[in-house]
Design a protein around this motif. Structure first.
Motif, PDB file in Angstrom:
ATOM      1  N   ARG A 168       0.826  -1.212   0.000  1.00 34.90           N
ATOM      2  CA  ARG A 168       0.000   0.000   0.000  1.00 34.90           C
ATOM      3  C   ARG A 168       0.862   1.265   0.000  1.00 34.90           C
ATOM      4  O   ARG A 168       0.525   2.253  -0.662  1.00 34.90           O
ATOM      5  N   GLU A 169       1.968   1.210   0.707  1.00 31.59           N
ATOM      6  CA  GLU A 169       2.870   2.363   0.720  1.00 31.59           C
ATOM      7  C   GLU A 169       3.436   2.652  -0.670  1.00 31.59           C
ATOM      8  O   GLU A 169       3.799   3.791  -0.967  1.00 31.59           O
ATOM      9  N   GLN A 170       3.501   1.621  -1.493  1.00 31.21           N
ATOM     10  CA  GLN A 170       3.988   1.801  -2.865  1.00 31.21           C
ATOM     11  C   GLN A 170       2.864   2.127  -3.847  1.00 31.21           C
ATOM     12  O   GLN A 170       3.086   2.187  -5.057  1.00 31.21           O
ATOM     13  N   GLY A 171       1.659   2.309  -3.322  1.00 31.20           N
ATOM     14  CA  GLY A 171       0.545   2.724  -4.164  1.00 31.20           C
ATOM     15  C   GLY A 171      -0.303   1.605  -4.721  1.00 31.20           C
ATOM     16  O   GLY A 171      -1.204   1.857  -5.546  1.00 31.20           O
ATOM     17  N   HIS A 172      -0.064   0.384  -4.291  1.00 31.35           N
ATOM     18  CA  HIS A 172      -0.852  -0.742  -4.790  1.00 31.35           C
ATOM     19  C   HIS A 172      -2.120  -0.923  -3.959  1.00 31.35           C
ATOM     20  O   HIS A 172      -2.168  -0.567  -2.778  1.00 31.35           O
ATOM     21  N   GLU A 173      -3.136  -1.483  -4.571  1.00 30.76           N
ATOM     22  CA  GLU A 173      -4.421  -1.710  -3.908  1.00 30.76           C
ATOM     23  C   GLU A 173      -4.427  -3.103  -3.285  1.00 30.76           C
ATOM     24  O   GLU A 173      -4.072  -4.089  -3.937  1.00 30.76           O
ATOM     25  N   CYS A 174      -4.831  -3.195  -2.040  1.00 35.56           N
ATOM     26  CA  CYS A 174      -4.901  -4.477  -1.335  1.00 35.56           C
ATOM     27  C   CYS A 174      -6.270  -4.615  -0.689  1.00 35.56           C
ATOM     28  O   CYS A 174      -6.683  -3.753   0.096  1.00 35.56           O
ATOM     29  N   ILE A 175      -6.956  -5.695  -1.002  1.00 38.46           N
ATOM     30  CA  ILE A 175      -8.341  -5.898  -0.560  1.00 38.46           C
ATOM     31  C   ILE A 175      -8.451  -7.216   0.200  1.00 38.46           C
ATOM     32  O   ILE A 175      -8.104  -8.282  -0.324  1.00 38.46           O
TER      33      ILE A 175
END
Length: 554
Positions: free
Chosen positions: A320-327
């Motif tokens: 998430r810190e790298q801008g990726h989406e995690c669900i």
């Protein structure tokens, strides 16, 4: 059948031969050897190509280091030295590398046949029967320039996620010898964790590449089953000729993502002699700048330990810190997949295969099995264990085909309920509910493997990445924990976390590695490797990889 005296004589002779081979290994010198053993396989090839190192220099360092590990079943030191000299002479003359693995010391799990050496898989009956021809994968890596120098230990039959057998004894975890290194590719994982090999090769039909990688803090890739050849592996025959219901996968174990990628780039697309694997070469993929990951902390069967949950959450936070989406989502089909796996694997009553799961069921009269299921379900309140136990029996042909059909339905349902519903690029999941188990633990904690078996049943490519280590200050069990909550197995939850000697003990496990699974869609092996790079870089330096192992101080 051999007598006990004959078996003991074979064991003594094989171990004496191992000790003799060890005597040909020089002592390990930090000043002379560290520079080589702290290099990845990719770096070794680069340094040899520049003329800075020779294959013989590299090999001697890994021979000395491997002799410290005691994770091996066979030493090929003298043949390896001849091979290294040949490669050095060839490079001195041509200034050309033999291939992408030129000069890399490579270890193989004991099941792979190597000309002139046994593949006992822990059986005295298979000792003193040296291979007449290299396994296909061994030959492919030799052609690429690799130096095969040791074979590593496995559990007897290879159907257990620890590592002990009568012939070669027990291989322990390099971070704490009170715990297992995992299995069945456990010797590989232990050797690599101690920098005793530059690259390893193992197999996986229920987690055997992933579980030991997580236990020992290394990387691995379980490819889609048919991308790497299994021709010439001893276990391929032992898992019942003609048993195709769950396919074994063969892949790399390494100390970096780059080395896993090197293996796949080299091996993918190479045909075997029987034309059984898919001849599709490695195809690089370009990932979108923003990836969509799914994750779960526990499956529907057993509660994950705080340490294993934290490994997933730390991975998610880094992404998430790298801008990726995690669900976060609920893994819906693990129990169904476990039922399919257990039902198919026990279909002949284990006449030809002794599996690491419940082997009692097929040997019981039906009325005893039914009574046991009733007691477990109604008296102990554990319907999940009852379901599994009832399936561990011999099946008719009709029942076998129904289970095979159920396997296909589980696969289709996973794509519909997970991949298609959420549009994930990849999935982050625990490798198991526990970070590691004590020696002998797989006899009563075998269903832990359900977390990895899920992805054998649906044949997904999976990478394993080391994330963190057990910390007793952060990884204590919650005081409000209730065994069997939310439909999980009350028996297994209790055995893991409750009682006088629970399997999960974060104080005793302090410092033990904890990894995660990175799952992709079938045939998207290259995408999994690319996402492994993303995850590994997002997590940053964290004490894994070449040079990270240090002897444990008591």
């Amino acid at each position: 059948m051999r007598s006990a005296e004959q078996r003991n004589s074979i064991i003594t002779s094989k171990r004496n031969a191992r000790d003799k081979a060890l005597s040909f290994a020089g002592p390990y010198s930090v000043n002379d050897h560290d520079v080589y053993t702290k290099a990845t396989a990719s770096e070794i090839v680069q340094r040899i190509a520049k003329g800075e190192w020779t294959s013989s220099q590299v090999l001697e360092a890994y021979i000395a280091r491997s002799a410290m590990a005691q994770a091996e079943a066979n030493f090929l030191y003298e043949d390896a030295r001849k091979r290294a000299k040949e490669l050095d002479a060839e490079f001195a003359s041509t200034k050309t590398l033999r291939g992408p693995f030129h000069g890399v010391p490579v270890s193989f799990k004991d099941q792979y046949r190597i000309e002139g050496y046994d593949a006992t898989v822990g059986f005295t009956a298979w000792a003193n029967n040296p291979g007449k021809k290299d396994a296909c994968l061994v030959a492919q890596l030799r052609t690429a320039g690799a130096i095969i120098f040791v074979k590593t230990n496995v559990p007897q039959t290879m159907f257990a996620f620890e590592c002990s057998n009568p012939v070669w004894g027990r291989t322990t975890n390099p971070w704490n010898n009170k715990y297992t290194c995992g299995g069945s590719s456990g010797g590989e994982a232990a050797l690599l964790a101690m920098d005793g090999s530059a690259m390893g090769v193992g197999s996986d039909i229920g987690g055997s590449l992933r579980i030991p990688a997580s236990y020992c803090g290394i990387y691995s890739v379980k490819p889609t089953a048919e991308r790497v050849s299994s021709v010439g592996t001893e276990g391929r025959l032992f898992t019942r000729p003609g048993f195709e219901a769950i396919r074994s996968s063969h892949g790399p174990m390494a100390r970096s993502v780059q080395d896993c990628e090197l293996f796949c780039k080299t091996i993918f697309g190479q045909k075997d002699s029987f034309h059984q694997n898919i001849p599709v070469p490695y195809q690089a993929v370009e990932l979108p700048s923003k990836l969509r990951f799914g994750y779960y902390l526990s499956d529907s069967m057993m509660e994950s330990s705080p340490a294993c949950k934290r490994a997933v959450l730390e991975t998610v936070s880094a992404l998430r810190e790298q801008g990726h989406e995690c669900i976060e989502f609920t893994s819906p089909l693990n129990a169904s997949a476990m039922e399919v796996f257990l039902g198919l694997a026990s279909s002949d009553g284990y006449k030809k295969m002794l599996l690491f799961l419940v082997t009692l069921g097929p040997r019981l009269p039906s009325f005893v099995r039914n009574l046991t299921c009733w007691i477990v379900k109604t008296v102990l309140g554990d319907s999940l264990f009852s379901r599994f136990f009832s399936l561990a029996r011999e099946k008719s042909v009709s029942e076998f085909t129904d289970l095979t059909d159920q396997r296909n339905k589980v696969t289709a349902a996973w794509y519909e309920q997970v991949w298609d519903k959420y549009g994930f690029d990849g999935i982050i999941a625990p490798v198991q509910s526990l970070p590691v188990i004590p020696h002998g633990g797989s006899t009563y904690l075998a269903p832990l493997a359900a977390a990895t078996i899920m992805y054998n049943v649906i044949d997904s490519p999976v990478g394993t990445i080391p994330v963190t280590r057990v910390n007793p200050n952060t990884d204590q069990l919650s005081t409000d924990f209730v065994a069997g909550a939310s439909g999980r197995s009350r028996l297994f939850d209790g055995r893991m976390y409750l009682g006088k000697n629970p399997a999960y003990d974060p104080k005793a496990m302090e410092g033990m590695p904890v990894g995660v699974q990175l799952v992709g869609k079938k045939w998207e092996d290259e995408k999994v490797l690319a996402m492994m790079h993303v995850v590994d870089e997002a997590l940053g330096p964290r004490g894994f990889g070449p040079g990270s192992w240090k002897p444990r101080t008591q």
